[in-house]
Design a protein around this motif. Structure first.
Motif, PDB file in Angstrom:
ATOM      1  N   ASP A 230      33.918 -16.319  20.824  1.00 59.41           N
ATOM      2  CA  ASP A 230      33.117 -16.164  22.147  1.00 59.41           C
ATOM      3  C   ASP A 230      32.189 -15.008  22.012  1.00 59.41           C
ATOM      4  N   ILE A 231      31.224 -15.039  21.382  1.00 54.57           N
ATOM      5  CA  ILE A 231      30.417 -13.832  21.190  1.00 54.57           C
ATOM      6  C   ILE A 231      28.977 -14.289  21.598  1.00 54.57           C
ATOM      7  N   ASP A 232      28.718 -13.766  22.931  1.00 57.43           N
ATOM      8  CA  ASP A 232      27.515 -13.885  23.555  1.00 57.43           C
ATOM      9  C   ASP A 232      26.655 -12.853  23.540  1.00 57.43           C
ATOM     10  N   ILE A 233      25.395 -12.585  23.195  1.00 57.80           N
ATOM     11  CA  ILE A 233      24.570 -11.675  23.226  1.00 57.80           C
ATOM     12  C   ILE A 233      23.213 -11.919  23.845  1.00 57.80           C
ATOM     13  N   PRO A 234      23.229 -11.486  25.000  1.00 56.60           N
ATOM     14  CA  PRO A 234      22.043 -11.680  25.803  1.00 56.60           C
ATOM     15  C   PRO A 234      20.844 -11.124  25.177  1.00 56.60           C
ATOM     16  N   ASP A 235      19.529 -11.744  25.475  1.00 55.60           N
ATOM     17  CA  ASP A 235      18.509 -11.253  24.598  1.00 55.60           C
ATOM     18  C   ASP A 235      18.004  -9.742  25.111  1.00 55.60           C
ATOM     19  N   THR A 263      18.592  -4.690  16.610  1.00 53.58           N
ATOM     20  CA  THR A 263      19.201  -3.461  16.983  1.00 53.58           C
ATOM     21  C   THR A 263      19.742  -4.136  18.131  1.00 53.58           C
ATOM     22  N   HIS A 264      21.183  -3.869  18.013  1.00 50.00           N
ATOM     23  CA  HIS A 264      22.150  -3.969  19.297  1.00 50.00           C
ATOM     24  C   HIS A 264      22.134  -3.012  20.215  1.00 50.00           C
ATOM     25  N   LEU A 265      21.312  -2.854  21.349  1.00 51.59           N
ATOM     26  CA  LEU A 265      21.182  -1.678  21.851  1.00 51.59           C
ATOM     27  C   LEU A 265      22.383  -0.951  22.475  1.00 51.59           C
ATOM     28  N   GLU A 266      23.365  -1.619  22.942  1.00 47.79           N
ATOM     29  CA  GLU A 266      24.487  -0.816  23.631  1.00 47.79           C
ATOM     30  C   GLU A 266      25.412  -0.207  22.414  1.00 47.79           C
ATOM     31  N   LEU A 290      25.418  -9.861  12.845  1.00 43.07           N
ATOM     32  CA  LEU A 290      25.404  -9.297  14.096  1.00 43.07           C
ATOM     33  C   LEU A 290      26.679  -9.473  14.960  1.00 43.07           C
ATOM     34  N   LYS A 291      26.844 -10.894  15.068  1.00 44.51           N
ATOM     35  CA  LYS A 291      27.876 -11.448  15.530  1.00 44.51           C
ATOM     36  C   LYS A 291      29.162 -11.150  15.222  1.00 44.51           C
ATOM     37  N   ALA A 292      29.128 -11.256  13.815  1.00 44.54           N
ATOM     38  CA  ALA A 292      30.297 -10.853  12.855  1.00 44.54           C
ATOM     39  C   ALA A 292      30.641  -9.115  12.988  1.00 44.54           C
ATOM     40  N   LYS A 293      29.883  -8.452  13.044  1.00 46.77           N
ATOM     41  CA  LYS A 293      29.983  -7.023  13.140  1.00 46.77           C
ATOM     42  C   LYS A 293      30.432  -6.799  14.660  1.00 46.77           C
TER      43      LYS A 293
END
Length: 374
Positions: A230-235, A263-266, A290-293
């Motif tokens: 369950d890895i959800d990354i909003p745009d 780049t994941h901003l958070e 990115l989801k793996a990290k």
């Protein structure tokens, strides 16, 4: 080796293999094999390509595990017969062959025993390995590239497929960073003990005065994300940049802006991919990395909270978990396990099974100690 010694060693190996097969639960594996074979035979299997690949990949892994155990059992029986015939006929060459086979069996069974220690939540997954240079200038970049080659050679020796997703080359030599996948069952559980800070001590190739230089590189290992995670990354939580792929020395790989950096901003996590000519494919791969990290980050945060509640300090690989000394003497030494080798070049060429196995056993001991203390 005398007959009594050979028989005692054979009994010990049989006993170890029995213990290993108990942990592996071969009956459960056989039931899973039957279920997977039925799923693989379904006429609509390939309607969902991702699911089909998961089924066939897992089926191959289960069959390989069962075949491995059955092959070891057969080899143990054959070794006993070979020894008895060799001694009955006083055939010295056959005796030597039996002793070699016994040594090979010990190595193979020890490797299988180590596999049973990989019981973590994500240990059975494929691995994403990231390497980045640290302090030490050009020597650090050169060392980072050497570590990348070491792991790729290790995978090649074992027949594990790999895929390099991204390489950022340094200006003078070596690499600033790289990310690649090792696509084999239990790759994450196996390689996760390599995570940490690696140090090299050698005469610098980039120092005009030939002085000794210490340099560092960091290795990060995370499990590949699966569809069930369950890895959800909003745009609105990411920034996507595209750029032109390039190789060492600025040589163009292609003439379109196909490389992708996300780049994941958070969290500030940055991943990139440039191995495909299609921007869409590179974006999909970068998102998977990115989801793996993020999955690994979430797992570490959860573990930290658990450790805090237990009142214990979180386990840490610490800095300089391993040293590669090339001057004034030759020595690779793991500072956690004490495992060492004077053959530095062999280690660089991918002969790191001893290091990895010692790391896995050390980690299991630390986990057991932690449980006992709590």
């Amino acid at each position: 080796m005398t007959g009594n010694d050979f028989s005692a060693e054979l009994r010990d190996l049989n006993s170890t293999l029995e213990s290993v097969t108990t942990v592996l639960d071969l009956d459960a594996l056989r039931r899973e094999q039957t279920e997977l074979e039925a799923a693989a035979a379904a006429p609509n299997l390939w309607d969902d390509t991702t699911h089909a690949q998961q089924v066939t990949s897992r089926l191959s892994a289960v069959q390989s595990e069962l075949n491995r155990v059955e092959n070891l059992r057969r080899r143990l029986d054959d070794a006993e017969v070979l020894w008895e015939l060799a001694n009955a006929e006083e055939d010295t060459s056959a005796v030597a062959e039996a002793n070699r086979e016994l040594a090979d069996l010990r190595k193979s069974i020890d490797e299988l025993e180590v596999r049973t220690l990989l019981s973590g939540e994500y240990d059975a997954r494929e691995a994403l390995v990231s390497i980045r240079s640290g302090a030490g200038g050009a020597d650090s970049s050169d060392f980072a590239e050497q570590l990348m080659r070491m792991y790729l050679r290790w995978a090649e020796r074992h027949g594990y497929p790999t895929e390099v997703y991204d390489v950022s080359y340094a200006e003078e030599a070596g690499i600033k960073s790289a990310t690649f996948a090792v696509k084999a069952p239990y790759a994450y559980g196996t390689l996760s003990v390599e995570q940490g800070t690696h140090r090299v001590v050698r005469i610098s190739k980039y120092d005009n005065q030939g002085r000794r230089q210490t340099a560092f590189a960091a290795v990060e290992v995370v499990p590949v994300v699966e569809q069930t995670d369950d890895i959800d990354i909003p745009d609105d939580e990411i920034r996507v940049d595209v750029y032109r792929s390039s190789g060492p020395g600025g040589q163009g790989v292609n003439t379109t802006d196909s490389a992708v950096r996300i780049t994941h901003l958070e969290t500030g996590i940055v991943v990139s991919c440039q191995n495909e000519r299609s921007q869409l494919q590179n974006r999909a791969t970068a998102m998977a990395v990115l989801k793996a990290k993020l999955l690994a980050r979430r797992r570490n945060e959860e573990q930290a909270k658990i450790d805090e509640l237990r009142g214990s300090v979180a386990a840490s690989w610490g800095e300089q978990m391993r040293s590669y000394v090339q001057h004034p003497y030759q020595m690779v030494k793991d500072l956690r396990t004490g495992w060492e080798s004077a053959n530095v070049m062999a280690v660089y060429d991918g002969e790191i099974d001893g290091l990895i196995e010692a790391g896995i056993r050390w980690r299991k001991q630390q986990q057991n100690l932690k449980v006992a203390q709590n």
